[in-house]
Motif scaffolding. Structure first.
Motif, PDB file in Angstrom:
ATOM      1  N   VAL A  27       0.863  -1.186   0.000  1.00  0.00           N
ATOM      2  CA  VAL A  27       0.000   0.000   0.000  1.00  0.00           C
ATOM      3  C   VAL A  27       0.898   1.234   0.000  1.00  0.00           C
ATOM      4  CG1 VAL A  27      -1.615   1.362   1.414  1.00  0.00           C
ATOM      5  CG2 VAL A  27      -1.952  -1.111   1.155  1.00  0.00           C
ATOM      6  N   CYS A  28       0.601   2.182  -0.879  1.00  0.00           N
ATOM      7  CA  CYS A  28       1.353   3.439  -0.883  1.00  0.00           C
ATOM      8  C   CYS A  28       0.488   4.552  -0.315  1.00  0.00           C
ATOM      9  CB  CYS A  28       1.830   3.813  -2.287  1.00  0.00           C
ATOM     10  SG  CYS A  28       2.935   5.243  -2.212  1.00  0.00           S
ATOM     11  N   LEU A  29       1.035   5.212   0.702  1.00  0.00           N
ATOM     12  CA  LEU A  29       0.307   6.290   1.382  1.00  0.00           C
ATOM     13  C   LEU A  29       0.870   7.661   1.031  1.00  0.00           C
ATOM     14  CD1 LEU A  29       0.250   4.210   4.585  1.00  0.00           C
ATOM     15  CD2 LEU A  29      -1.827   5.293   3.762  1.00  0.00           C
ATOM     16  N   CYS A  30       1.716   7.738   0.022  1.00  0.00           N
ATOM     17  CA  CYS A  30       2.377   9.015  -0.270  1.00  0.00           C
ATOM     18  C   CYS A  30       1.369  10.078  -0.687  1.00  0.00           C
ATOM     19  CB  CYS A  30       3.475   8.836  -1.328  1.00  0.00           C
ATOM     20  SG  CYS A  30       2.907   8.859  -3.020  1.00  0.00           S
ATOM     21  N   ASP A  31       1.775  11.327  -0.506  1.00  0.00           N
ATOM     22  CA  ASP A  31       0.842  12.420  -0.800  1.00  0.00           C
ATOM     23  C   ASP A  31       0.607  12.575  -2.309  1.00  0.00           C
ATOM     24  OD1 ASP A  31       3.436  13.332  -1.063  1.00  0.00           O
ATOM     25  OD2 ASP A  31       3.007  15.325  -0.276  1.00  0.00           O
ATOM     26  N   ASP A  32       1.512  12.040  -3.139  1.00  0.00           N
ATOM     27  CA  ASP A  32       1.280  12.091  -4.589  1.00  0.00           C
ATOM     28  C   ASP A  32       0.162  11.126  -4.999  1.00  0.00           C
ATOM     29  OD1 ASP A  32       3.155  14.025  -4.978  1.00  0.00           O
ATOM     30  OD2 ASP A  32       4.656  12.712  -5.887  1.00  0.00           O
ATOM     31  N   CYS A  33       0.204   9.910  -4.466  1.00  0.00           N
ATOM     32  CA  CYS A  33      -0.860   8.946  -4.787  1.00  0.00           C
ATOM     33  C   CYS A  33      -2.204   9.472  -4.272  1.00  0.00           C
ATOM     34  CB  CYS A  33      -0.555   7.572  -4.213  1.00  0.00           C
ATOM     35  SG  CYS A  33       0.765   6.697  -5.084  1.00  0.00           S
ATOM     36  N   GLN A  34      -2.182  10.113  -3.117  1.00  0.00           N
ATOM     37  CA  GLN A  34      -3.420  10.693  -2.578  1.00  0.00           C
ATOM     38  C   GLN A  34      -3.895  11.841  -3.465  1.00  0.00           C
ATOM     39  OE1 GLN A  34      -3.808  11.332   1.752  1.00  0.00           O
ATOM     40  NE2 GLN A  34      -1.855  10.290   2.025  1.00  0.00           N
TER      41      GLN A  34
HETATM   42 ZN   LIG Z   1       2.493   6.749  -3.761  1.00  0.00          ZN
END
Ligand SMILES: [Zn+2]
Ligand SMILES: [Zn+2]
Length: 208
Positions: A27-34
């Motif tokens: 799971v990616c929680l980075c602000d870019d994916c968001q």
């Molecule tokens: Zn991400």
């Protein structure tokens, strides 16, 4: 085995060959994916922490069989990843690295769930191994949270890309021509557009 995926409305359909892809899911929680999910007005595709459940794909193992004409792509920055989605229903389909030389496409697990169920997706690709970039997570920290990316996972991704390269699964990619140009001309967000999305994303936390 061939595993089907499709966009939420069903106009874009495709399949992947799942052999050798178990154990890389994260799971990616980075602000870019968001920010990307918010740009598409698809915050509903994020989990409670703002995360996207991603299954890494070797480019040649992914085929879009219907609805390629619906596909669009954006880059959050000029040199950012190609974030490819189905325009028909704004379903994120796959994130390709900025360079064709890096054979990796991150596909949201949810696009497989329609045809294979959540349990089926777990069986085929294995469980989530890590929740990375949890420094941008919303709410209580989830299990397997990593502030950035664990060293173990980085090694895994390098191994994944080398395997793709040397096994021939690095190309062709649905998102690059044989000359290495993107098949979908991306729209690059302006700084203003990008910044307008940030308040919707998790802000940098200090407890991880
Ligand atoms: Zn991400
Ligand atoms: Zn659709």
């Amino acid at each position: 085995m061939q595993v089907a995926f499709e966009c939420d409305c069903g106009k874009v359909k495709g399949s992947v060959e799942s052999k050798g892809l178990k154990g890389y899911r994260a799971v990616c929680l980075c602000d870019d994916c968001q920010a990307y999910a918010h740009y598409l007005k698809r915050a509903d595709t994020l989990d409670a922490n703002g995360g996207t459940d991603i299954i890494p794909m070797m480019p040649a193992k992914m085929k879009i069989t219907e609805g390629m004409e619906q596909m669009k792509s954006i880059r959050l920055y000029r040199a950012g990843m190609f974030r490819c989605y189905a325009e028909c229903c704004k379903t994120p389909i796959g994130n390709a690295m900025a360079s064709v030389k890096m054979p990796y496409i991150g596909m949201p697990a949810r696009v497989f769930e329609k045809k294979n169920s959540a349990k089926g997706v777990d069986d085929i690709f294995g469980p989530v191994t890590e929740r990375m970039q949890a420094r941008f997570a919303k709410g209580e920290l989830p299990p397997l949270a990593q502030g950035k990316v664990s060293f173990k996972f980085m090694i895994k991704v390098v191994k994944f890309m080398l395997t793709a390269k040397f096994s021939g699964a690095g190309s062709p990619s649905p998102f690059f021509t044989s000359e290495g140009n993107p098949t979908l001309e991306p729209y690059v967000l302006t700084k203003e557009e990008r910044e307008s999305l940030r308040p919707l994303c998790g802000s940098l936390r200090t407890d991880i």
